[in-house]
Write a protein that holds these residues in place. Structure first.
Motif, PDB file in Angstrom:
ATOM      1  N   GLN A 183       0.761  -1.211  -0.011  1.00  0.00           N
ATOM      2  CA  GLN A 183       0.014   0.048  -0.075  1.00  0.00           C
ATOM      3  C   GLN A 183       1.055   1.423  -0.003  1.00  0.00           C
ATOM      4  O   GLN A 183       0.542   2.614   0.373  1.00  0.00           O
ATOM      5  CB  GLN A 183      -1.026   0.165   1.255  1.00  0.00           C
ATOM      6  CG  GLN A 183      -1.793  -1.007   1.191  1.00  0.00           C
ATOM      7  CD  GLN A 183      -1.556  -2.378   1.359  1.00  0.00           C
ATOM      8  OE1 GLN A 183      -0.705  -2.697   2.239  1.00  0.00           O
ATOM      9  NE2 GLN A 183      -2.110  -3.423   0.435  1.00  0.00           N
ATOM     10  N   ASN A 184       2.266   1.010  -0.260  1.00  0.00           N
ATOM     11  CA  ASN A 184       3.308   2.011  -0.203  1.00  0.00           C
ATOM     12  C   ASN A 184       3.192   2.868   1.132  1.00  0.00           C
ATOM     13  O   ASN A 184       3.491   4.104   1.158  1.00  0.00           O
ATOM     14  CB  ASN A 184       2.649   3.211  -1.389  1.00  0.00           C
ATOM     15  CG  ASN A 184       3.993   3.998  -1.966  1.00  0.00           C
ATOM     16  OD1 ASN A 184       4.905   3.477  -1.942  1.00  0.00           O
ATOM     17  ND2 ASN A 184       3.851   5.320  -2.332  1.00  0.00           N
ATOM     18  N   GLN A 185       2.892   2.177   2.183  1.00  0.00           N
ATOM     19  CA  GLN A 185       3.036   2.657   3.346  1.00  0.00           C
ATOM     20  C   GLN A 185       4.518   2.204   3.917  1.00  0.00           C
ATOM     21  O   GLN A 185       5.078   1.051   3.882  1.00  0.00           O
ATOM     22  CB  GLN A 185       2.147   2.223   4.483  1.00  0.00           C
ATOM     23  CG  GLN A 185       0.590   2.505   3.983  1.00  0.00           C
ATOM     24  CD  GLN A 185       0.553   4.285   4.239  1.00  0.00           C
ATOM     25  OE1 GLN A 185       1.034   4.877   5.190  1.00  0.00           O
ATOM     26  NE2 GLN A 185      -0.116   4.811   3.251  1.00  0.00           N
ATOM     27  N   CYS A 186       5.314   3.332   4.426  1.00  0.00           N
ATOM     28  CA  CYS A 186       6.630   2.945   4.944  1.00  0.00           C
ATOM     29  C   CYS A 186       6.531   2.139   6.424  1.00  0.00           C
ATOM     30  O   CYS A 186       6.082   2.458   7.294  1.00  0.00           O
ATOM     31  CB  CYS A 186       7.454   4.225   5.287  1.00  0.00           C
ATOM     32  SG  CYS A 186       9.217   3.997   5.734  1.00  0.00           S
ATOM     33  N   VAL A 187       7.068   0.918   6.093  1.00  0.00           N
ATOM     34  CA  VAL A 187       7.316   0.144   7.636  1.00  0.00           C
ATOM     35  C   VAL A 187       8.445   0.065   8.220  1.00  0.00           C
ATOM     36  O   VAL A 187       8.322  -0.049   9.381  1.00  0.00           O
ATOM     37  CB  VAL A 187       6.604  -1.134   7.022  1.00  0.00           C
ATOM     38  CG1 VAL A 187       5.201  -1.247   6.475  1.00  0.00           C
ATOM     39  CG2 VAL A 187       7.499  -1.896   5.895  1.00  0.00           C
ATOM     40  N   PHE A 188       9.598   0.128   7.568  1.00  0.00           N
ATOM     41  CA  PHE A 188      10.736   0.276   8.130  1.00  0.00           C
ATOM     42  C   PHE A 188      11.745   1.329   7.375  1.00  0.00           C
ATOM     43  O   PHE A 188      11.602   1.512   6.232  1.00  0.00           O
ATOM     44  CB  PHE A 188      11.561  -1.312   7.958  1.00  0.00           C
ATOM     45  CG  PHE A 188      10.808  -2.409   8.500  1.00  0.00           C
ATOM     46  CD1 PHE A 188      10.733  -2.337   9.870  1.00  0.00           C
ATOM     47  CD2 PHE A 188      10.357  -3.483   7.625  1.00  0.00           C
ATOM     48  CE1 PHE A 188      10.232  -3.360  10.333  1.00  0.00           C
ATOM     49  CE2 PHE A 188       9.923  -4.562   8.334  1.00  0.00           C
ATOM     50  CZ  PHE A 188       9.690  -4.441   9.600  1.00  0.00           C
ATOM     51  N   THR A 189      12.806   1.664   8.459  1.00  0.00           N
ATOM     52  CA  THR A 189      13.745   2.552   7.960  1.00  0.00           C
ATOM     53  C   THR A 189      15.189   1.773   8.358  1.00  0.00           C
ATOM     54  O   THR A 189      15.225   1.527   9.394  1.00  0.00           O
ATOM     55  CB  THR A 189      13.963   3.825   8.643  1.00  0.00           C
ATOM     56  OG1 THR A 189      12.610   4.700   8.211  1.00  0.00           O
ATOM     57  CG2 THR A 189      15.002   4.658   8.143  1.00  0.00           C
ATOM     58  N   ILE A 190      15.972   1.674   7.354  1.00  0.00           N
ATOM     59  CA  ILE A 190      17.119   0.867   7.510  1.00  0.00           C
ATOM     60  C   ILE A 190      18.506   1.910   7.486  1.00  0.00           C
ATOM     61  O   ILE A 190      18.552   2.613   6.513  1.00  0.00           O
ATOM     62  CB  ILE A 190      17.316  -0.439   6.569  1.00  0.00           C
ATOM     63  CG1 ILE A 190      16.287  -1.349   6.609  1.00  0.00           C
ATOM     64  CG2 ILE A 190      18.674  -1.285   6.851  1.00  0.00           C
ATOM     65  CD1 ILE A 190      16.066  -2.461   5.472  1.00  0.00           C
ATOM     66  N   VAL A 191      19.267   1.762   8.565  1.00  0.00           N
ATOM     67  CA  VAL A 191      20.194   2.791   8.353  1.00  0.00           C
ATOM     68  C   VAL A 191      21.747   2.010   8.792  1.00  0.00           C
ATOM     69  O   VAL A 191      21.654   1.164   9.868  1.00  0.00           O
ATOM     70  CB  VAL A 191      20.192   3.758   9.830  1.00  0.00           C
ATOM     71  CG1 VAL A 191      21.324   4.550   9.723  1.00  0.00           C
ATOM     72  CG2 VAL A 191      18.748   4.522   9.415  1.00  0.00           C
ATOM     73  N   GLY A 192      22.608   2.127   8.110  1.00  0.00           N
ATOM     74  CA  GLY A 192      23.717   1.172   8.223  1.00  0.00           C
ATOM     75  C   GLY A 192      25.031   1.983   9.006  1.00  0.00           C
ATOM     76  O   GLY A 192      24.879   3.085   9.353  1.00  0.00           O
ATOM     77  N   ASP A 193      26.131   1.233   9.500  1.00  0.00           N
ATOM     78  CA  ASP A 193      27.159   1.953  10.038  1.00  0.00           C
ATOM     79  C   ASP A 193      27.763   2.909   9.041  1.00  0.00           C
ATOM     80  O   ASP A 193      27.838   2.874   7.668  1.00  0.00           O
ATOM     81  CB  ASP A 193      28.329   0.902  10.295  1.00  0.00           C
ATOM     82  CG  ASP A 193      27.954  -0.141  11.420  1.00  0.00           C
ATOM     83  OD1 ASP A 193      26.821   0.346  12.197  1.00  0.00           O
ATOM     84  OD2 ASP A 193      28.462  -1.200  11.542  1.00  0.00           O
ATOM     85  N   CYS A 194      28.235   3.991   9.208  1.00  0.00           N
ATOM     86  CA  CYS A 194      28.935   5.027   8.869  1.00  0.00           C
ATOM     87  C   CYS A 194      30.125   4.689   7.770  1.00  0.00           C
ATOM     88  O   CYS A 194      30.456   4.968   7.003  1.00  0.00           O
ATOM     89  CB  CYS A 194      29.362   6.200   9.629  1.00  0.00           C
ATOM     90  SG  CYS A 194      30.486   5.943  10.853  1.00  0.00           S
ATOM     91  N   CYS A 195      30.835   3.634   8.530  1.00  0.00           N
ATOM     92  CA  CYS A 195      32.031   3.036   7.805  1.00  0.00           C
ATOM     93  C   CYS A 195      31.804   1.346   7.277  1.00  0.00           C
ATOM     94  O   CYS A 195      32.437   0.730   8.022  1.00  0.00           O
ATOM     95  CB  CYS A 195      32.981   2.811   8.659  1.00  0.00           C
ATOM     96  SG  CYS A 195      33.738   4.692   9.177  1.00  0.00           S
ATOM     97  N   TYR A 196      30.582   1.468   6.307  1.00  0.00           N
ATOM     98  CA  TYR A 196      30.132   0.123   5.975  1.00  0.00           C
ATOM     99  C   TYR A 196      31.126  -0.646   5.148  1.00  0.00           C
ATOM    100  O   TYR A 196      31.003  -1.857   4.838  1.00  0.00           O
ATOM    101  CB  TYR A 196      28.805   0.405   5.192  1.00  0.00           C
ATOM    102  CG  TYR A 196      29.163   1.292   3.924  1.00  0.00           C
ATOM    103  CD1 TYR A 196      29.418   0.838   2.858  1.00  0.00           C
ATOM    104  CD2 TYR A 196      28.328   2.372   3.956  1.00  0.00           C
ATOM    105  CE1 TYR A 196      29.633   1.470   1.580  1.00  0.00           C
ATOM    106  CE2 TYR A 196      28.631   3.206   2.690  1.00  0.00           C
ATOM    107  CZ  TYR A 196      29.022   2.835   2.005  1.00  0.00           C
ATOM    108  OH  TYR A 196      29.244   3.742   0.757  1.00  0.00           O
ATOM    109  N   CYS A 197      32.098  -0.158   4.572  1.00  0.00           N
ATOM    110  CA  CYS A 197      33.275  -0.737   3.939  1.00  0.00           C
ATOM    111  C   CYS A 197      34.465  -1.220   4.645  1.00  0.00           C
ATOM    112  O   CYS A 197      35.271  -1.993   4.171  1.00  0.00           O
ATOM    113  CB  CYS A 197      33.715   0.249   2.754  1.00  0.00           C
ATOM    114  SG  CYS A 197      34.740   1.622   3.340  1.00  0.00           S
ATOM    115  N   LYS A 198      34.214  -1.514   6.167  1.00  0.00           N
ATOM    116  CA  LYS A 198      35.383  -1.830   6.889  1.00  0.00           C
ATOM    117  C   LYS A 198      35.450  -3.173   6.811  1.00  0.00           C
ATOM    118  O   LYS A 198      34.535  -3.757   6.469  1.00  0.00           O
ATOM    119  CB  LYS A 198      35.156  -1.439   8.098  1.00  0.00           C
ATOM    120  CG  LYS A 198      33.857  -1.723   8.944  1.00  0.00           C
ATOM    121  CD  LYS A 198      33.715  -1.121  10.360  1.00  0.00           C
ATOM    122  CE  LYS A 198      32.254  -1.335  10.771  1.00  0.00           C
ATOM    123  NZ  LYS A 198      32.190  -0.900  12.017  1.00  0.00           N
TER     124      LYS A 198
END
Length: 271
Positions: A183-198
């Motif tokens: 229904q195009n409702q936002c169910v989650f927000t995903i946030v990664g580590d600032c240094c994701y390439c470590k």
């Protein structure tokens, strides 16, 4: 025969079968042509109602609080550097396989587009029953207007029935995604580590409920794979969430894991 004599009898085959069922009420599910072995999934719990018209195999996902995604190491790809369709074993928290995912992309697209390639990921159970389809359209990451060409993925379950989308959100540094339902409702927000390439450590992507970064609902963890990752480009993930989470929300987080994999970690296997 005296009345005090006791005659011992060997259990009949049908008695043995009943005894086995009492010890292990869930049968082991094995793909056709495969031998039963440790690590294969246990059958779904009985009396579980599956919503959305999904295949019965989805019942097993209903009560899980963790999904593990193990990319299959392709030796031919390591030796000759020829990019092949990605394959994954999907397991529960005890590494018992209950699903299988395979990319469906033509050879030229894989070789020339690399990690930017569009793809279809087909997910089946151990009986090869189709469960999900993940579709990633082409977005040119090399464009000077890359902030306008953000990555996204469509999640269908069963195949052909849209259940939601995962969309990358533009930020200066921290990886961020929004997960939407049908229904195009936002169910989650995903946030990664600032240094994701470590390297040499796990990378955690926090899953927040709804359209804000308030209540943490789960995690998507990229595990450090050592030599398997460095030389073979094979990645391993864990998806953790409450066991009582809505089944379709679990499916959406599962699909989001593949977009995160291709966006940040698949490059090691595509040098």
């Amino acid at each position: 025969m005296s009345h005090g004599t006791v005659i011992s009898q060997q259990p009949r085959s049908d008695d043995k079968g009943r005894q086995d069922m009492q010890m292990n009420p869930y049968p082991v599910v094995v793909q056709p042509g495969m031998q039963a072995q440790q690590g294969m999934m246990m059958g779904p719990p009985p009396n579980v109602v599956i919503p959305y018209g999904l295949p019965p195999s989805m019942a097993y996902l209903q009560n899980l609080d963790e999904i593990k995604v193990h990319q299959i190491l392709e030796l031919a790809e390591v030796l000759i550097g020829w990019e092949r369709n990605n394959k994954y074993n999907i397991c529960n928290g005890q590494d018992q396989k209950f699903m299988y995912a395979k990319e469906d992309t033509d050879c030229c697209t894989r070789q020339f587009c690399g990690v930017m390639r569009p793809f279809v990921m087909n997910v089946t159970d151990n009986y090869e029953t189709p469960l999900m389809t993940l579709y990633r359209p082409f977005r040119c990451q090399a464009s000077i207007f890359w902030c306008c060409c953000l990555q996204e993925m469509e999640i269908q379950s069963p195949p052909g029935v849209l259940q939601g989308r995962v969309k990358e959100i533009w930020t200066c540094w921290i990886p961020k995604y929004k997960v939407y339902d049908a229904q195009n409702q936002c169910v989650f927000t995903i946030v990664g580590d600032c240094c994701y390439c470590k390297c040499c450590t796990d990378v955690v992507f926090k899953v927040f409920q709804g359209d804000s970064e308030g209540t943490e609902e789960g995690q998507i963890i990229k595990h450090w794979g050592g030599c398997r990752e460095v030389f073979g480009g094979a990645n391993d993930f864990s998806i953790k969430f409450p066991a009582n989470m809505d089944l379709m929300k679990k499916v959406l987080l599962f699909g989001a894991t593949f977009l995160i994999d291709f966006n940040y970690f698949e490059y090691r296997g595509n040098q």
